[in-house]
Design an enzyme around this catalytic site. Structure first.
Site, PDB file in Angstrom:
ATOM      1  N   GLY A  47     -12.588   0.264   3.533  1.00 47.05           N
ATOM      2  CA  GLY A  47     -11.627   0.401   2.011  1.00 47.05           C
ATOM      3  C   GLY A  47     -11.963  -1.135   1.036  1.00 47.05           C
ATOM      4  O   GLY A  47     -12.176  -2.502   1.486  1.00 47.05           O
ATOM      5  N   GLY A  49     -10.530  -1.576  -2.029  1.00 47.45           N
ATOM      6  CA  GLY A  49      -9.242  -1.927  -2.682  1.00 47.45           C
ATOM      7  C   GLY A  49      -8.984  -3.150  -3.083  1.00 47.45           C
ATOM      8  O   GLY A  49      -9.736  -4.746  -2.608  1.00 47.45           O
ATOM      9  N   PHE A  50      -8.171  -3.800  -3.435  1.00 47.87           N
ATOM     10  CA  PHE A  50      -7.804  -5.091  -3.435  1.00 47.87           C
ATOM     11  C   PHE A  50      -7.892  -5.849  -2.732  1.00 47.87           C
ATOM     12  O   PHE A  50      -8.172  -7.275  -2.357  1.00 47.87           O
ATOM     13  CB  PHE A  50      -5.879  -5.747  -4.053  1.00 47.87           C
ATOM     14  CG  PHE A  50      -6.425  -4.926  -5.543  1.00 47.87           C
ATOM     15  CD1 PHE A  50      -6.412  -5.610  -7.101  1.00 47.87           C
ATOM     16  CD2 PHE A  50      -5.723  -3.752  -6.280  1.00 47.87           C
ATOM     17  CE1 PHE A  50      -6.758  -4.992  -8.065  1.00 47.87           C
ATOM     18  CE2 PHE A  50      -5.602  -3.214  -7.248  1.00 47.87           C
ATOM     19  CZ  PHE A  50      -6.087  -3.922  -8.297  1.00 47.87           C
ATOM     20  N   GLY A  51      -7.317  -5.266  -1.511  1.00 49.81           N
ATOM     21  CA  GLY A  51      -6.794  -6.092  -0.063  1.00 49.81           C
ATOM     22  C   GLY A  51      -8.601  -6.160   0.279  1.00 49.81           C
ATOM     23  O   GLY A  51      -8.799  -7.459   1.099  1.00 49.81           O
ATOM     24  N   GLU A 206       5.753   3.595 -17.111  1.00 48.57           N
ATOM     25  CA  GLU A 206       4.881   3.207 -17.856  1.00 48.57           C
ATOM     26  C   GLU A 206       4.141   3.907 -18.336  1.00 48.57           C
ATOM     27  O   GLU A 206       3.621   4.140 -19.360  1.00 48.57           O
ATOM     28  CB  GLU A 206       3.360   2.706 -17.611  1.00 48.57           C
ATOM     29  CG  GLU A 206       4.115   1.267 -17.139  1.00 48.57           C
ATOM     30  CD  GLU A 206       3.277   0.747 -16.006  1.00 48.57           C
ATOM     31  OE1 GLU A 206       3.486  -1.102 -16.273  1.00 48.57           O
ATOM     32  OE2 GLU A 206       2.913   0.969 -15.526  1.00 48.57           O
ATOM     33  N   ASP A 335      -1.609  -0.908   1.486  1.00 50.97           N
ATOM     34  CA  ASP A 335      -0.554  -0.560   1.562  1.00 50.97           C
ATOM     35  C   ASP A 335      -0.744   0.372   3.555  1.00 50.97           C
ATOM     36  O   ASP A 335       0.288   1.251   3.641  1.00 50.97           O
ATOM     37  CB  ASP A 335      -1.037   0.834   1.125  1.00 50.97           C
ATOM     38  CG  ASP A 335      -0.531   0.338  -0.970  1.00 50.97           C
ATOM     39  OD1 ASP A 335       0.364  -0.472  -1.069  1.00 50.97           O
ATOM     40  OD2 ASP A 335      -1.116   0.955  -1.182  1.00 50.97           O
ATOM     41  N   ALA A 351      -0.553  -4.504  -5.587  1.00 51.98           N
ATOM     42  CA  ALA A 351      -1.650  -4.869  -5.655  1.00 51.98           C
ATOM     43  C   ALA A 351      -1.752  -6.932  -5.411  1.00 51.98           C
ATOM     44  O   ALA A 351      -2.709  -7.336  -4.647  1.00 51.98           O
ATOM     45  CB  ALA A 351      -2.504  -5.294  -6.905  1.00 51.98           C
TER      46      ALA A 351
END
Length: 451
Positions: A47, A49-51, A206, A335, A351
């Site tokens: 992954g 992503g952010f992590g 949002e 997550d 995040a």
């Protein structure tokens, strides 16, 4: 890219991750990556992503070989996906090639592939392209939409997790107005100009506010037979109030602002059915052309791959150091992981939490490779930086400890924070300029229907 070994390369179970025999192994597409006898420890990160990115960066100076795997070639700044979905930003404004982000890290290689499983015994990750042996594994596979047992709703009520989701929603949103412009059926026009957002968390709030801005401001002079300002935007939340993670005063402010923008807010209204013509809430039917799902998420199937227990959302219950219980050298973050913070509350799936987890695990692995066992077992300590949600072009709610901001000041803080966390000076400048232009002109420049 390194060469790949034949399908019959296998690993000695007594020394996980090391090739010692020609015993057949179950691998994906017959490929596996070999390691030299004196090669450094192999770290695989699933992954980008952010992590996953933070874990990779934390290993930049460690004597390890890092392989970062993702099914896409880019990292996406998910908090701003709703702006792509509502034509405020283009996909390239919030996404960056993973290889470019990490090009200066010599101990890392990027593999674009889809993970399909994890062989704990032979210690390799299975993908649709290649098998990747590991000594240390970081599972940062994120989450997808949860339809609470009604996966068939996904076709009519898309969620917002990837660039593809955002462009698909943008296409449906803009196409609804185009269809309404040419139809002669008044009832069909009303349905086409009704938009429903399901879920009253930050994404739902949002999204609803942004759709209202598109209808009331951006498109108000662009059509001849319809008035986009007459659109009906409905935000549906099963709970008693919006933004349940925020204090009641900020939640009430957000609802009041949405109503001022012309959004219908329906709290304590659980959706019981979705189809291509609308939704059902209890016994009430609401016809709508465009549905957006923002009501829940579930983790990737990583728990099943590892054969470990998970919670109802599919997240792996990890140890205090973020390791997966019953496994050696395997960690879950973001997550994918479930862990309580020092306050006894679950660490949120946002995040900043994923970034902190990734950095922590990267440092743990580096310490373990260096032989510092004390540092290699330090528990994770989450630091909550605050909660933010924007409601429109000049309103947002922010909580940082005891400090509560709302209105224009909250929006200004929200904007600065999001620009700061973007990757690269080019994207920061482009997004900041685009927001300033949109604020002054009420225009959205990414109004493309491409699906």
């Amino acid at each position: 890219m390194r060469s790949v070994a034949p399908a019959d390369v296998a690993f000695d179970r007594s020394a996980p991750g090391r090739e010692t025999s020609r015993e057949p192994a179950t691998v994906s597409r017959g490929n596996t990556l070999p390691a030299a006898a004196s090669s450094p420890p192999r770290v695989v990160i699933l992954g980008a992503g952010f992590g996953g990115l933070e874990a990779a960066k934390a290993l930049a100076d460690a004597p390890v070989d890092v392989t970062l795997v993702d099914r896409q070639n880019h990292h996406c700044f998910q908090p701003l996906l709703y702006q792509v979905a509502t034509a405020a930003l283009s996909p390239a404004d919030i996404a960056w090639p993973v290889r470019a982000i990490l090009r200066d890290q010599p101990n890392l290689r990027v593999v674009m592939a889809t993970a399909t499983g994890i062989d704990r015994d032979r210690r390799h990750v299975l993908t649709d392209q290649i098998a990747l042996p590991f000594d240390h594994l970081v599972v940062a596979t994120g989450a997808t939409h949860s339809y609470f047992g009604h996966d068939e709703w996904a076709a009519v009520a898309p969620g917002l997790k990837r660039i593809e989701d955002a462009t698909r929603i943008r296409g449906r949103l803009l196409a609804a107005f185009e269809k309404a412009e040419v139809t002669t059926d008044a009832e069909a026009r009303r349905r086409l100009m009704t938009f429903v957002v399901i879920g009253g968390g930050p994404t739902g709030v949002e999204m609803a506010g942004a759709i209202a801005e598109v209808a009331r401001q951006t498109l108000r002079r662009d059509f001849r037979r319809i008035d986009p300002a007459l659109s009906r935007i409905v935000l549906v939340e099963a709970g008693p109030r919006l933004l349940p993670a925020l204090p009641a005063d900020l939640s009430a402010y957000a609802e009041a602002e949405l109503r001022r923008m012309g959004v219908e807010v329906r709290t304590s209204s659980a959706v019981t059915s979705c189809d291509r013509l609308g939704i059902v809430m209890g016994t009430e039917r609401l016809d709508a052309e465009t549905l957006v799902w923002a009501a829940g998420v579930r983790a990737s199937p990583a728990a099943d791959w590892l054969g470990v227990e998970s919670d109802r959302a599919g997240r792996i219950g990890v140890a205090p150091d973020l390791s997966v219980p019953g496994t050696a050298g395997i960690y879950a973050i973001g997550d994918t992981a479930s862990l309580q913070g020092s306050d006894g509350r679950p660490i949120p799936g946002i995040a900043p939490a994923a970034k902190q987890m990734g950095r922590h695990v990267g440092r743990l692995i580096a310490a373990r490779v260096a032989g510092d066992e004390a540092a290699a077992s330090r528990p994770f300590r989450y630091r909550h930086h605050g909660d933010l949600a924007t409601i429109g072009r000049r309103a947002a709610v922010v909580r940082i400890g005891r400090l509560h901001l709302k209105g224009f000041l909250g929006w200004l803080f929200w904007s600065l924070a999001h620009v700061y966390y973007l990757i690269g000076a080019r994207n920061r400048i482009v997004v900041a300029f685009t927001w300033m232009w949109s604020y002054l002109t009420f225009q959205r420049g990414a109004r493309l229907i491409n699906s």
